[in-house]
Design a protein around this motif. Structure first.
Motif, PDB file in Angstrom:
ATOM      1  N   GLN A  60       0.593  14.647 -13.589  1.00 56.70           N
ATOM      2  CA  GLN A  60      -0.639  15.126 -14.216  1.00 56.70           C
ATOM      3  C   GLN A  60      -0.957  16.570 -13.862  1.00 56.70           C
ATOM      4  O   GLN A  60      -1.381  17.342 -14.712  1.00 56.70           O
ATOM      5  CB  GLN A  60      -1.826  14.247 -13.799  1.00 56.70           C
ATOM      6  N   ASN A  61      -0.771  16.939 -12.590  1.00 53.10           N
ATOM      7  CA  ASN A  61      -1.220  18.243 -12.109  1.00 53.10           C
ATOM      8  C   ASN A  61      -0.085  19.219 -11.800  1.00 53.10           C
ATOM      9  O   ASN A  61      -0.342  20.389 -11.548  1.00 53.10           O
ATOM     10  CB  ASN A  61      -2.064  18.080 -10.832  1.00 53.10           C
ATOM     11  N   GLY A  62       1.127  18.726 -11.739  1.00 49.63           N
ATOM     12  CA  GLY A  62       2.246  19.576 -11.379  1.00 49.63           C
ATOM     13  C   GLY A  62       2.379  19.801  -9.885  1.00 49.63           C
ATOM     14  O   GLY A  62       3.341  20.380  -9.419  1.00 49.63           O
ATOM     15  N   ARG A  63       1.406  19.339  -9.118  1.00 53.92           N
ATOM     16  CA  ARG A  63       1.434  19.462  -7.652  1.00 53.92           C
ATOM     17  C   ARG A  63       0.498  18.432  -7.042  1.00 53.92           C
ATOM     18  O   ARG A  63      -0.391  17.904  -7.721  1.00 53.92           O
ATOM     19  CB  ARG A  63       1.061  20.867  -7.195  1.00 53.92           C
ATOM     20  N   ASP A  64       0.693  18.179  -5.770  1.00 51.04           N
ATOM     21  CA  ASP A  64      -0.139  17.236  -5.030  1.00 51.04           C
ATOM     22  C   ASP A  64      -0.153  17.681  -3.571  1.00 51.04           C
ATOM     23  O   ASP A  64       0.681  17.242  -2.776  1.00 51.04           O
ATOM     24  CB  ASP A  64       0.420  15.812  -5.156  1.00 51.04           C
ATOM     25  N   PRO A  65      -1.058  18.593  -3.220  1.00 47.50           N
ATOM     26  CA  PRO A  65      -1.079  19.123  -1.844  1.00 47.50           C
ATOM     27  C   PRO A  65      -1.206  17.987  -0.829  1.00 47.50           C
ATOM     28  O   PRO A  65      -2.087  17.140  -0.951  1.00 47.50           O
ATOM     29  CB  PRO A  65      -2.310  20.019  -1.821  1.00 47.50           C
ATOM     30  N   PRO A  66      -0.331  17.978   0.188  1.00 50.87           N
ATOM     31  CA  PRO A  66      -0.326  16.846   1.111  1.00 50.87           C
ATOM     32  C   PRO A  66      -1.330  16.926   2.254  1.00 50.87           C
ATOM     33  O   PRO A  66      -1.773  15.899   2.741  1.00 50.87           O
ATOM     34  CB  PRO A  66       1.105  16.866   1.667  1.00 50.87           C
ATOM     35  N   TRP A  67      -1.693  18.125   2.706  1.00 54.01           N
ATOM     36  CA  TRP A  67      -2.465  18.255   3.937  1.00 54.01           C
ATOM     37  C   TRP A  67      -3.803  18.931   3.723  1.00 54.01           C
ATOM     38  O   TRP A  67      -3.935  19.796   2.890  1.00 54.01           O
ATOM     39  CB  TRP A  67      -1.674  19.039   4.991  1.00 54.01           C
ATOM     40  N   ARG A  68      -4.749  18.544   4.526  1.00 58.37           N
ATOM     41  CA  ARG A  68      -6.071  19.194   4.553  1.00 58.37           C
ATOM     42  C   ARG A  68      -5.937  20.481   5.355  1.00 58.37           C
ATOM     43  O   ARG A  68      -5.133  20.575   6.263  1.00 58.37           O
ATOM     44  CB  ARG A  68      -7.091  18.303   5.252  1.00 58.37           C
ATOM     45  N   GLY A  69      -6.746  21.453   5.043  1.00 55.63           N
ATOM     46  CA  GLY A  69      -6.783  22.677   5.846  1.00 55.63           C
ATOM     47  C   GLY A  69      -5.520  23.503   5.733  1.00 55.63           C
ATOM     48  O   GLY A  69      -4.926  23.630   4.689  1.00 55.63           O
ATOM     49  N   MET A  79       0.836  -1.214   0.000  1.00 61.18           N
ATOM     50  CA  MET A  79       0.000   0.000   0.000  1.00 61.18           C
ATOM     51  C   MET A  79       0.866   1.257   0.000  1.00 61.18           C
ATOM     52  O   MET A  79       0.538   2.239  -0.669  1.00 61.18           O
ATOM     53  CB  MET A  79      -0.928   0.026   1.217  1.00 61.18           C
ATOM     54  N   LEU A  80       1.958   1.248   0.738  1.00 62.63           N
ATOM     55  CA  LEU A  80       2.864   2.395   0.747  1.00 62.63           C
ATOM     56  C   LEU A  80       3.473   2.613  -0.635  1.00 62.63           C
ATOM     57  O   LEU A  80       3.544   3.750  -1.115  1.00 62.63           O
ATOM     58  CB  LEU A  80       3.964   2.209   1.796  1.00 62.63           C
ATOM     59  N   VAL A  81       3.880   1.545  -1.291  1.00 63.29           N
ATOM     60  CA  VAL A  81       4.447   1.661  -2.647  1.00 63.29           C
ATOM     61  C   VAL A  81       3.395   2.211  -3.604  1.00 63.29           C
ATOM     62  O   VAL A  81       3.671   3.133  -4.386  1.00 63.29           O
ATOM     63  CB  VAL A  81       4.990   0.297  -3.132  1.00 63.29           C
ATOM     64  N   ILE A  82       2.188   1.678  -3.554  1.00 63.36           N
ATOM     65  CA  ILE A  82       1.116   2.152  -4.442  1.00 63.36           C
ATOM     66  C   ILE A  82       0.786   3.614  -4.154  1.00 63.36           C
ATOM     67  O   ILE A  82       0.618   4.413  -5.066  1.00 63.36           O
ATOM     68  CB  ILE A  82      -0.134   1.252  -4.306  1.00 63.36           C
ATOM     69  N   GLY A  83       0.717   3.974  -2.865  1.00 59.57           N
ATOM     70  CA  GLY A  83       0.437   5.358  -2.498  1.00 59.57           C
ATOM     71  C   GLY A  83       1.509   6.306  -3.010  1.00 59.57           C
ATOM     72  O   GLY A  83       1.211   7.403  -3.501  1.00 59.57           O
ATOM     73  N   THR A  84       2.757   5.902  -2.917  1.00 61.06           N
ATOM     74  CA  THR A  84       3.864   6.731  -3.411  1.00 61.06           C
ATOM     75  C   THR A  84       3.807   6.843  -4.924  1.00 61.06           C
ATOM     76  O   THR A  84       4.001   7.933  -5.492  1.00 61.06           O
ATOM     77  CB  THR A  84       5.215   6.143  -2.956  1.00 61.06           C
ATOM     78  N   TRP A  85       3.536   5.744  -5.592  1.00 61.66           N
ATOM     79  CA  TRP A  85       3.420   5.760  -7.057  1.00 61.66           C
ATOM     80  C   TRP A  85       2.282   6.673  -7.500  1.00 61.66           C
ATOM     81  O   TRP A  85       2.448   7.462  -8.423  1.00 61.66           O
ATOM     82  CB  TRP A  85       3.216   4.328  -7.567  1.00 61.66           C
ATOM     83  N   ARG A  86       1.146   6.595  -6.815  1.00 60.46           N
ATOM     84  CA  ARG A  86       0.009   7.466  -7.172  1.00 60.46           C
ATOM     85  C   ARG A  86       0.335   8.939  -6.916  1.00 60.46           C
ATOM     86  O   ARG A  86      -0.086   9.811  -7.671  1.00 60.46           O
ATOM     87  CB  ARG A  86      -1.247   7.041  -6.402  1.00 60.46           C
ATOM     88  N   HIS A  87       1.108   9.228  -5.881  1.00 54.52           N
ATOM     89  CA  HIS A  87       1.568  10.597  -5.631  1.00 54.52           C
ATOM     90  C   HIS A  87       2.380  11.089  -6.836  1.00 54.52           C
ATOM     91  O   HIS A  87       2.177  12.213  -7.313  1.00 54.52           O
ATOM     92  CB  HIS A  87       2.409  10.638  -4.352  1.00 54.52           C
ATOM     93  N   GLN A  88       3.263  10.253  -7.327  1.00 60.54           N
ATOM     94  CA  GLN A  88       4.073  10.625  -8.499  1.00 60.54           C
ATOM     95  C   GLN A  88       3.192  10.852  -9.728  1.00 60.54           C
ATOM     96  O   GLN A  88       3.429  11.786 -10.502  1.00 60.54           O
ATOM     97  CB  GLN A  88       5.113   9.538  -8.796  1.00 60.54           C
ATOM     98  N   MET A  89       2.163  10.031  -9.898  1.00 58.69           N
ATOM     99  CA  MET A  89       1.251  10.199 -11.032  1.00 58.69           C
ATOM    100  C   MET A  89       0.503  11.535 -10.935  1.00 58.69           C
ATOM    101  O   MET A  89       0.344  12.238 -11.931  1.00 58.69           O
ATOM    102  CB  MET A  89       0.245   9.041 -11.109  1.00 58.69           C
ATOM    103  N   ARG A  90       0.048  11.894  -9.741  1.00 57.66           N
ATOM    104  CA  ARG A  90      -0.637  13.176  -9.565  1.00 57.66           C
ATOM    105  C   ARG A  90       0.304  14.348  -9.815  1.00 57.66           C
ATOM    106  O   ARG A  90      -0.101  15.357 -10.397  1.00 57.66           O
ATOM    107  CB  ARG A  90      -1.254  13.269  -8.159  1.00 57.66           C
ATOM    108  N   LEU A  91       1.546  14.214  -9.406  1.00 57.40           N
ATOM    109  CA  LEU A  91       2.518  15.266  -9.679  1.00 57.40           C
ATOM    110  C   LEU A  91       2.723  15.445 -11.180  1.00 57.40           C
ATOM    111  O   LEU A  91       2.795  16.569 -11.684  1.00 57.40           O
ATOM    112  CB  LEU A  91       3.866  14.950  -9.015  1.00 57.40           C
TER     113      LEU A  91
END
Length: 148
Positions: free
Chosen positions: A136-145, A122-134
Motif C-alpha cells: 500500500q505505502n511502498g515502505r513500512d518503517p520498522p523502528w520508532r525514533g 500472531m507472527l504470521v499475521i504480523g508478517t502478512w500485515r507488514h507485506q500489506m503495508r509495503l
C-alpha cells in the motif's frame, strides 16, 4: 500428532517471517524458534514432564517475554504487544501451578501449549500485515525514533 503439527507451524511461521518480514518480524521469528528449541532441550524427561513447574521452560518464556516487550516499545508494529500478552499469560500458567499444585499434569501441558500456537499465528499475521503495508505505502518503517 500435535507436536508434528506445531513443528510444521513453527517452521512455516519462521520461514515466512524471515523471508517476507521486516527486521522486527525477523527478530521475533528467530527468538520464537530459539525459544521452542530451548524449551525442547530443557523439558524434563518423559514420564516426569509437567508433573511440577517446568522451570527451564518458564525461564525461556520469561526471556522471550523480555524480548517481545523490548520489541513492543521499540518497533512500530502492533503484533509484538499481542505476543507479549500471550507470553505473559503463558508465564502465569506456569506460576499458577504454585497456587494449585493439584492440577493434573495434562491440563498444565495443554494450558502452556495453547499459547504457543496463538503466538505463532500472531507472527504470521504480523508478517502478512507488514507485506500489506509495503504494497500500500511502498515502505513500512520498522523502528520508532532514530533506530535504523
Amino acid at each position: 500428532m500435535r507436536q508434528q503439527e506445531f513443528l510444521a507451524l513453527l517452521i512455516f511461521s519462521t520461514l515466512f517471517a524471515l523471508t517476507r518480514g521486516g527486521r522486527p518480524e525477523k527478530i521475533g521469528a528467530i527468538a520464537l524458534f530459539a525459544g521452542a528449541l530451548i524449551s525442547f532441550l530443557v523439558v524434563r524427561p518423559r514420564g516426569l514432564r509437567f508433573r511440577h513447574i517446568e522451570t527451564g521452560i518458564l525461564m525461556t518464556d520469561i526471556a522471550l517475554l523480555g524480548i517481545f516487550l523490548w520489541l513492543t516499545f521499540r518497533c512500530t508494529r502492533f503484533w509484538p504487544i499481542w505476543i507479549s500478552g500471550l507470553l505473559g499469560a503463558e508465564t502465569l500458567v506456569h506460576l499458577g501451578l504454585i497456587v494449585a499444585p493439584q492440577v493434573h499434569w495434562e491440563v498444565y501441558l495443554n494450558a502452556t501449549a495453547l499459547w504457543s500456537w496463538l503466538i505463532q499465528l500472531m507472527l504470521v499475521i504480523g508478517t502478512w500485515r507488514h507485506q500489506m503495508r509495503l504494497m500500500q505505502n511502498g515502505r513500512d518503517p520498522p523502528w520508532r525514533g532514530n533506530i535504523n
